[in-house]
Design an enzyme around this catalytic site. Structure first.
Site, mmCIF file in Angstrom:
data_model
loop_
_atom_site.group_PDB
_atom_site.id
_atom_site.type_symbol
_atom_site.label_atom_id
_atom_site.label_comp_id
_atom_site.label_asym_id
_atom_site.label_seq_id
_atom_site.Cartn_x
_atom_site.Cartn_y
_atom_site.Cartn_z
ATOM 1 N N ALA A 269 0.846 -1.184 0.000
ATOM 2 C CA ALA A 269 0.000 0.000 0.000
ATOM 3 C C ALA A 269 0.883 1.235 0.000
ATOM 4 C CB ALA A 269 -0.896 0.020 1.238
ATOM 5 N N GLU A 305 -0.028 2.682 7.017
ATOM 6 C CA GLU A 305 -0.183 3.786 6.052
ATOM 7 C C GLU A 305 -0.764 5.017 6.743
ATOM 8 O OE1 GLU A 305 1.396 3.171 3.456
ATOM 9 O OE2 GLU A 305 1.425 0.985 3.643
HETATM 10 N N1 0A1 Z 1 5.810 3.607 1.333
HETATM 11 C C1 0A1 Z 1 5.057 2.395 1.170
HETATM 12 C C2 0A1 Z 1 5.762 1.364 0.382
HETATM 13 C C3 0A1 Z 1 5.802 1.518 -1.100
HETATM 14 C C4 0A1 Z 1 6.987 1.768 -1.718
HETATM 15 C C5 0A1 Z 1 7.082 1.847 -3.085
HETATM 16 C C6 0A1 Z 1 5.950 1.636 -3.818
HETATM 17 O O1 0A1 Z 1 6.050 1.654 -5.181
HETATM 18 C C7 0A1 Z 1 5.498 0.745 -5.974
HETATM 19 C C8 0A1 Z 1 4.751 1.394 -3.231
HETATM 20 C C9 0A1 Z 1 4.678 1.351 -1.847
HETATM 21 C C10 0A1 Z 1 4.849 1.773 2.532
HETATM 22 O O2 0A1 Z 1 5.759 1.783 3.348
HETATM 23 O O3 0A1 Z 1 3.783 1.251 2.767
HETATM 24 ZN ZN ZN Z 2 5.751 2.513 5.040
#
Ligand code: 0A1
Ligand code: ZN
Length: 881
Positions: A269, A305
Site C-alpha cells: 500500500a 499507512e
Molecule cells: N511507502 C510504502 C511502500 C511503497 C513503496 C514503493 C511503492 O512503489 C510501488 C509502493 C509502496 C509503505 O511503506 O507502505
Molecule cells: Zn511505510
C-alpha cells in the site's frame, strides 16, 4: 524503460536542491492512451544551494508538448528535453513560473509506476521516483510544495475523481461528456506523496471525530460489489486514528481521509497524503474470504499507512538514504499498535519470527546493507526488510535504552522540531539525545553497519561465593563493502530464573541492578551477588536487541525457562532453542545416512505447555509451531542441503504428532466452536491452536487425522478453518487433497484474491511434482503475468516459500524462476527484481546446488536488455563475498 545507464547514487554526494518549488498546480485530463498533464510550477532559487544553476527537472519516458516560462513559450535552444530530463540552461536568477505540458499513456504503463490503469481505474504510484513519469519535476523528497490538482475525465468512465487534500470544486465540463474535480492539499509535501485516482468505484463512508473535535470524513473506495468487504478495514482505520492520538499525540489534519483499493499494485500500500492507495488484498476481508492472518495483516497495513501521515508525510525524508526514517519508525508504530490491539507477547514473537526469516537472511547474504545505506543503484530495491523491520528494531532499542518516558519525550521533540521538514536520521536521533541527555553517537552504528551481531553469553555460578558471573562478547562479521566493524550498543534485557520459576534479585556491587545490560564493548563481564541458587539465564528477553545469541544454557535450563520464564518471548524461545538443537543434530545424522533421533525432554516441555490452560491459545500455537525450514537453513549457515532440513523437520513434527496425539486431539475437541466467526485476536488464537493441533496430528500420516482435516475443509464456515485444513491436506498426497483442491477452485474461481491462496498453497507443496504443477497453473484462467498479486502468489510462493523444490537438486527450480524473472522484467521490473531476490542465499548452499543457482543467476545477469532493477539485484548477488 530508461535509456540511460544509471550511475550509483551516494549519500556523501548529497547537495541541497538548487531550485525550490512553492506551489504545483496540475491539470490532468484523463484519457486511456493520451492523458494530458499541464503542470504549473512556481520555482525559486534555493538560498541554501551553492550557486544559481541551470534548471534540471527529472523525467522518465516523458513526451513533452510545450514549456512556458513566465508565460512565454520557450523556443528550441532555450531548453533541452529528452524523455529523462528537461533542462533550461539559463533560467532567471529569481522566482519564476514554469508551465509544462506532457502527454502520457496510462494504458501502456505496465510497470505500475506513475499514472497507470488497474483494470479500468486510473491510479498513480509515485514513490520513490514515479512522479517523473507524469511530468518533469525536481523529483526528490526535499523539494516540498503545496499541490492543487484538477482532474478531468469522461463521466461514465470515471465518475469518481480523487486527489490529495480537500475537495474544493467539482462540476461538469460544458458541452460534452466530461466532468472535473479540484483538490487542494494545504500541507507541503514531496512529489512522491502525490496521488490521483479516476474510475467507477463504489464507496463506503464513515466519520471520525478527532480529539480536538474535528469531524473527518473517512472513505474507502473499492470495485462495485465489494462494499461489504470493507468493514474491517474501516474499523481498523478508526482504531488507528484513535491510537495515534492516545499513544503519540498525533491528530489527523485534513477534512477527509480516503483509501482506494486497486487490484494491480506493486507493493502492499502507499501513504499518499489523504489518499492512501492499497493493494486490494490488504483492504478486502470477511469471514468467508479472509483468514485470521489476513485480518491481522489488514489491520497492521491500514495502521501503517495511516501512521505515515505524521511519520513520513508531515515529516518526510531529506533523501532516499533516509528511507528508514519513515519506514523503520512507522513499522515500529504499527507493531506497537498491533501489540495493543492484540496480544503483546504473540505480536512480538510473530515480529521476531518474521525478522529472522527475512531480515537475518538478507543480512547474512550478498544483498546485506545498512539500515541507512550509503550507496544505491536502484532505489526501488531498497524497500527491504532491513530498512523496514531492522529499522523498527533500532527504534525499539532506543526505547529500551532510554526508557518509555524519555523515548516519548524524544518523539514529541521530533514532531515539534521537524514538522513540515525533510529530515535526516541524525536529526531524528538528536531529538532523543536532547530529550534524554544521553550520548547516542555509538548507537548510530546501528544505522551504518550492516550484518547481524553475534552475541555470546557465558554464565557460571559459584555456589560458595553465591555469585553468578556473566561474560558477554559481541562480534560482527564482514558484509558487502564493510570488511571491518566496530562494537555496537546492544541492550540486553535479562533475568536469572530460579528453580521455582521466579526471577532472582539482580545485585551488582552491593546495589540493585537494572535488568538491562548495555553491551557496548567487544566484551564485558558482570558479577551478580547474593545469588542463592544456580539460576537459569534468560537473556535478550523480549528480543531487546536484534542479535544472534549463543548462550551456554543447558537443556535442563531451557526446560526450566520453557516452563516458567516470566518473559513469554523467552519462554517461546527456550522451546525453539531446544528444537533447533535437535534439528541440527538430525540434519547431521540424516546427511550421514543415519536415522534421526527424538528428544523426550522437548516433548515433555511441549506437553507441559499444552496442558497449561492459563496460557493464551495463540501463544501455545506459536510454541508448537517449531522452527521453519528457513530457520534451520539459517542455523546451518553454510553447505546447506534443503532436503535434509525438510526431512529433519518432518521427522520432528511427526514425533510430536505421535507422542502428543491424545493431548492434541483433546485440544482440537475442546476448541471446536459453534459460535459465529469473529476475527478478534482471542478467537483467532483459539483457531490457530486448534488448526496447529490438527496439522500435527496429521503429520504422522494418520488416516483418521487426514479424514478429520478433510471433514474440517468441507464443513468450515470461515476461510481460516477452510484454508488451514487445505494446508494440512496439501502435505499429504491422496484423494482427500485432490478433492479439496478441486472443490476450492470451483468454489472461488470468480475471485482472484481467493484463488491466490490456492495458487500459493500448491506452489509450496514440498514434492517433486510441484514444479510441473506450478507451470500448469500458469495456464489457469485466473493467472496473469500482468498482475503482481497473481505472480507473487504462484511464482513468488514457489521461489520464496518452497525450499526443497526451488532448490531442486537438478536445478530445474532455479531455471524456472530465472526464466520467470526475465519474462517479467520486460513489463514490470520492480516485481521481477523482487522475485530475483529468491537467489540471495545461493552461496550458503551445498556445492552442487550452489553451482546450479549461480549459473541461473549468471544467465539473468548476462541479458543485455535487463532493467536497472533486476541488473542491480543480479549483480550484487553475484559480487564476490
Ligand atoms: N511507502 C510504502 C511502500 C511503497 C513503496 C514503493 C511503492 O512503489 C510501488 C509502493 C509502496 C509503505 O511503506 O507502505
Ligand atoms: Zn511505510
Amino acid at each position: 524503460m530508461r535509456t540511460e545507464e544509471p550511475l550509483p547514487v551516494r549519500l556523501e554526494d548529497y547537495r541541497p536542491p538548487e531550485w525550490l518549488v512553492d506551489t504545483v498546480t496540475l491539470n490532468v485530463s484523463l484519457d486511456p492512451s493520451a492523458t494530458r498533464v499541464q503542470s504549473l510550477l512556481y520555482l525559486k532559487p534555493n538560498p541554501e544551494a551553492e550557486a544559481p544553476a541551470p534548471l534540471t527537472l527529472e523525467g522518465d519516458g516523458l513526451h513533452l508538448v510545450s514549456v512556458r516560462l513566465n508565460g512565454a513559450l520557450l523556443q528550441a535552444g532555450e531548453f533541452v528535453a529528452t524523455p529523462e530530463r528537461l533542462t533550461i540552461p539559463q533560467p532567471p536568477n529569481a522566482p519564476f513560473r514554469l508551465e509544462i505540458e506532457t502527454i502520457v499513456n496510462p494504458s501502456a504503463n505496465t510497470q505500475l509506476m506513475g499514472l497507470y490503469r488497474s483494470n479500468e481505474t486510473y491510479c498513480t504510484q509515485c514513490e520513490a521516483e514515479g512522479f517523473r513519469r507524469i511530468t518533469y519535476f525536481p523529483d526528490r523528497p526535499d523539494v516540498m510544495a503545496t499541490y492543487t490538482t484538477r482532474i478531468e475525465a469522461d463521466k461514465t468512465e470515471a465518475p469518481i475523481l480523487l486527489a490529495n487534500g480537500n475537495l474544493t470544486e467539482s462540476g461538469d465540463v460544458p458541452g460534452g461528456q466530461r466532468h472535473y474535480a479540484v483538490w487542494h492539499d494545504p500541507f507541503p509535501k514531496p512529489s512522491y506523496l502525490f496521488a490521483l485516482v479516476g474510475g467507477d468505484l463504489a464507496c463506503v463512508e464513515d466519520i471520525f471525530v478527532t480529539r480536538s473535535g474535528r469531524k473527518v470524513t473517512l472513505r474507502i473506495y473499492v470495485e462495485h460489489g465489494r462494499e461489504d468487504r470493507c468493514g474491517y478495514a474501516m474499523d481498523a482505520l478508526k482504531r488507528s486514528m484513535q491510537w495515534d492520538e492516545q499513544v503519540f499525540g498525533c491528530e489527523y489534519d485534513l477534512d477527509i481521509f480516503m483509501i482506494v483499493a486497486v487490484s494491480a499494485f506493486n507493493m502492499g500500500a502507499m501513504e499518499n497524503k489523504g489518499l492512501n492507495i492499497f493493494n486490494d488484498k490488504y483492504v478486502l476481508a470477511d469471514a468467508e474470504t479472509a483468514t485470521d492472518e489476513d485480518f491481522a495483516r489488514i489491520e497492521a497495513i491500514i495502521a501503517h499507512e495511516y501512521f505515515h501521515n505524521w511519520t513520513g508525510n508531515r515529516i518526510t525524508c531529506r533523501d532516499w538514504f533516509q528511507l528508514c526514517l519513515k519506514e523503520g519508525l512507522t513499522v515500529y508504530r504499527d507493531q506497537e499498535f498491533s501489540a495493543d490491539m492484540r496480544s503483546r507477547a504473540v505480536e512480538r514473537i510473530g515480529d521476531v519470527r518474521n525478522l529472522r526469516a527475512h531480515q537475518f537472511v538478507e543480512d547474512a547474504g550478498p544483498l546485506a546493507h545498512p539500515v541507512r545505506p550509503e550507496v544505491y543503484q536502484e532505489i526501488n530495491n531498497f524497500y527491504t526488510t532491513t530498512i523496514y523491520e531492522k529499522g523498527a528494531e533500532v527504534i525499539r532499542m532506543l526505547r529500551v535504552l532510554l526508557g518509555r518516558e524519555a523515548f516519548r519525550k524524544g518523539m514529541d521533540l521530533y514532531f515539534e522540531r521537524h514538522d513540515g521538514e525533510a529530515a535526516t536520521i541524525e536529526q531524528f536521533v538528536r531529538c532523543f539525545a536532547d530529550a534524554s541527555g544521553r550520548d547516542l553517537s555509538q548507537f548510530m552504528r546501528w544505522y551504518s553497519q550492516a550484518g547481524t551481531p553475534d552475541v555470546v553469553a557465558d554464565g557460571s555460578y559459584d555456589s560458595t561465593a553465591k555469585t553468578y558471573t556473566l561474560k558477554l562478547s559481541q562480534s560482527l562479521g564482514p558484509t558487502p563493502g564493510q570488511p571491518i566493524k566496530l562494537p555496537m550498543v546492544i541492550p540486553l534485557r535479562l533475568g536469572l530464573v530460579g528453580a521455582d520459576g521466579t526471577d532472582l534479585p539482580l545485585v551488582v556491587a552491593g546495589r540493585p541492578a537494572s535488568d538491562v545490560i548495555i553491551l557496548d564493548e567487544p566484551s564485558h563481564t558482570i558479577v551478580y551477588e547474593g545469588v542463592v541458587e544456580r539460576p537459569a539465564l534468560s537473556i535478550n528477553r523480549e528480543f531487546s536487541a536484534p542479535v544472534k545469541l549463543t548462550a551456554n544454557v543447558t537443556a535442563e535450563d531451557l526446560r526450566r525457562l520453557a516452563a516458567y520464564d516470566t518473559d513469554p518471548f523467552n519462554r517461546w524461545q527456550a522451546v525453539q532453542t531446544l528444537a533447533t538443537r535437535l534439528l541440527l543434530k538430525n540434519v547431521g545424522l540424516l546427511r550421514a545416512g543415519q536415522a534421526a533421533v527424538t528428544d523426550d525432554g522437548l516433548i515433555a516441555a511441549l506437553a507441559a505447555i499444552l496442558s497449561d490452560t492459563r496460557l493464551e491459545p495463540a501463544f501455545v500455537a506459536l510454541v508448537l509451531g517449531m522452527p521453519t525450514e528457513a530457520d534451520i537453513a539459517r542455523e546451518v549457515g553454510r553447505d546447506v542441503d534443503p532436503d535434509a532440513n525438510f526431512a529433519a523437520r518432518a521427522h520432528l513434527r511427526a514425533a510430536i504428532g505421535g507422542a502428543l496425539a491424545p493431548a492434541l486431539a483433546s485440544i482440537y475437541e475442546r476448541l471446536t466452536s459453534t459460535a459465529p466467526y469473529s476475527p478478534d485476536a482471542a478467537s483467532a488464537g483459539r483457531r490457530a491452536l486448534r488448526n496447529t493441533a490438527l496439522d500435527l496430528m496429521a503429520a504422522t500420516g494418520n488416516p483418521d487425522a487426514i479424514a478429520r482435516a478433510a471433514a474440517q475443509y468441507r464443513g468450515a464456515d470461515n476461510m481460516t478453518d477452510r484454508m488451514a485444513a487445505l494446508a494440512t491436506l496439501s502435505l499429504h498426497d491422496g484423494p482427500e487433497r485432490a478433492e479439496a483442491l478441486q472443490d476450492f477452485n470451483r468454489r472461488y474461481e470468480k475471485d482472484p484474491l481467493i484463488i491466490d491462496k490456492w495458487l500459493g498453497l500448491q506452489a509450496m507443496i514440498p514434492e517433486a511434482g510441484t514444479l510441473d504443477r506450478v507451470k500448469a497453473l500458469m495456464a489457469h484462467p485466473a493467472f496473469s503475468m500482468n498482475n503482481p498479486n497473481r505472480v507473487r502468489a504462484l511464482i513468488g510462493s514457489f521461489a520464496h516459500g518452497n525450499a526443497t523444490q526451488f532448490n531442486r537438486a537438478d536445478g530445474a527450480g532455479y531455471d524456472f524462476v530465472a526464466e520467470a524473472v526475465l519474462a517479467l522484467d520486460a513489463t514490470n521490473p520492480q516485481v521481477a527484481a523482487r522475485l530475483a531476490t529468491a537467489f540471495r542465499s545461493w552461496r550458503a548452499l551445498e556445492s552442487s546446488r550452489r553451482k546450479k543457482a549461480e549459473e541461473a543467476l549468471r544467465r539473468i545477469a548476462g541479458v543485455s536488455t535487463l532493467s536497472a532493477d533486476v541488473s542491480d539485484i543480479a549483480n550484487r548477488a553475484l559480487t564476490p563475498a
